[in-house]
Design a protein around this motif. Sequence first.
Motif, mmCIF file in Angstrom:
data_model
loop_
_atom_site.group_PDB
_atom_site.id
_atom_site.type_symbol
_atom_site.label_atom_id
_atom_site.label_comp_id
_atom_site.label_asym_id
_atom_site.label_seq_id
_atom_site.Cartn_x
_atom_site.Cartn_y
_atom_site.Cartn_z
ATOM 1 N N THR A 54 0.853 -1.185 0.000
ATOM 2 C CA THR A 54 0.000 0.000 0.000
ATOM 3 C C THR A 54 0.889 1.234 0.000
ATOM 4 N N VAL A 55 0.586 2.190 -0.887
ATOM 5 C CA VAL A 55 1.303 3.455 -0.966
ATOM 6 C C VAL A 55 0.258 4.566 -0.940
ATOM 7 N N ALA A 56 0.494 5.597 -0.119
ATOM 8 C CA ALA A 56 -0.458 6.699 -0.027
ATOM 9 C C ALA A 56 0.290 8.021 0.108
ATOM 10 N N VAL A 57 -0.302 9.083 -0.476
ATOM 11 C CA VAL A 57 0.251 10.430 -0.420
ATOM 12 C C VAL A 57 -0.905 11.399 -0.216
ATOM 13 N N GLY A 58 -0.696 12.418 0.618
ATOM 14 C CA GLY A 58 -1.735 13.417 0.836
ATOM 15 C C GLY A 58 -1.151 14.801 1.004
ATOM 16 N N TYR A 59 -1.981 15.811 0.741
ATOM 17 C CA TYR A 59 -1.582 17.204 0.904
ATOM 18 C C TYR A 59 -2.779 17.988 1.413
ATOM 19 N N ALA A 60 -2.550 18.889 2.351
ATOM 20 C CA ALA A 60 -3.608 19.756 2.871
ATOM 21 C C ALA A 60 -3.066 21.162 3.032
ATOM 22 N N ASP A 61 -3.930 22.151 2.834
ATOM 23 C CA ASP A 61 -3.558 23.545 2.965
ATOM 24 C C ASP A 61 -4.746 24.281 3.567
ATOM 25 N N GLY A 62 -4.485 25.206 4.472
ATOM 26 C CA GLY A 62 -5.595 25.926 5.073
ATOM 27 C C GLY A 62 -5.169 27.202 5.739
ATOM 28 N N ASP A 63 -6.166 27.983 6.143
ATOM 29 C CA ASP A 63 -5.917 29.222 6.853
ATOM 30 C C ASP A 63 -7.062 29.488 7.814
ATOM 31 N N VAL A 64 -6.766 30.299 8.813
ATOM 32 C CA VAL A 64 -7.772 30.698 9.788
ATOM 33 C C VAL A 64 -7.447 32.127 10.214
ATOM 34 N N ALA A 65 -8.488 32.938 10.342
ATOM 35 C CA ALA A 65 -8.325 34.308 10.837
ATOM 36 C C ALA A 65 -9.178 34.458 12.085
ATOM 37 N N GLY A 66 -8.689 35.262 13.009
ATOM 38 C CA GLY A 66 -9.453 35.507 14.223
ATOM 39 C C GLY A 66 -9.424 34.341 15.174
ATOM 40 N N SER A 67 -8.312 33.629 15.222
ATOM 41 C CA SER A 67 -8.263 32.424 16.037
ATOM 42 C C SER A 67 -7.767 32.667 17.457
ATOM 43 N N SER A 68 -7.316 33.859 17.755
ATOM 44 C CA SER A 68 -6.869 34.135 19.119
ATOM 45 C C SER A 68 -7.988 34.814 19.893
ATOM 46 N N LEU A 69 -7.816 34.961 21.181
ATOM 47 C CA LEU A 69 -8.842 35.593 22.009
ATOM 48 C C LEU A 69 -9.147 37.006 21.555
ATOM 49 N N SER A 70 -8.156 37.709 21.041
ATOM 50 C CA SER A 70 -8.373 39.088 20.598
ATOM 51 C C SER A 70 -8.841 39.162 19.150
#
Length: 164
Positions: A54-70
């Motif tokens: 079995t051979v597998a490859v994956g890729y993910a990309d993302g972003d988040v804004a406003g993730s801190s308490l402030s």
Amino acid sequence: HMALGATYVTDLGDTAITIGGGFSQTDGSKTAQAVANDTGGYHVGISAVTGDLTVAVGYADGDVAGSSLSSAAEYTADVTSAGVKYVTGDLTFNVGFASGDSTDNAIGATGGSDDSQDVTSASVSYAVASGVTAILGYTSLEASDEGSSTDDGSAWYIGANMSF
């Protein structure tokens, strides 16, 4: 919120191929001048199984804004992973690699601080008896936080899985 995903499974001769991917986007609220909890990302992956390999490859990309308490921070990240597994009789061999990078900024800023983590692992499992498997493995980790090397190291491990 919007999300979309798909999986395609097919046989290519003696090889079973699975291709998958997904996309997700969330638009949150706005507080003063900063967005709060806006996230988005996508992932794609493929695996191929031929007999005992079995051979597998994956890729993910993302972003988040406003993730801190402030709600004044934004993060972007991506990760690539790959693995190979081979089974022969009572032995199973596994090798894997994952590499992730991220950048964090104040909202609207550029340049940010880089964080990363690379993990390489390998193991051999042996089916000792019905429900008992012995494992010998190795893991190596290289990480950086805010651009500085941290938590680098490696370890050998030995263990057992038991199921009743």
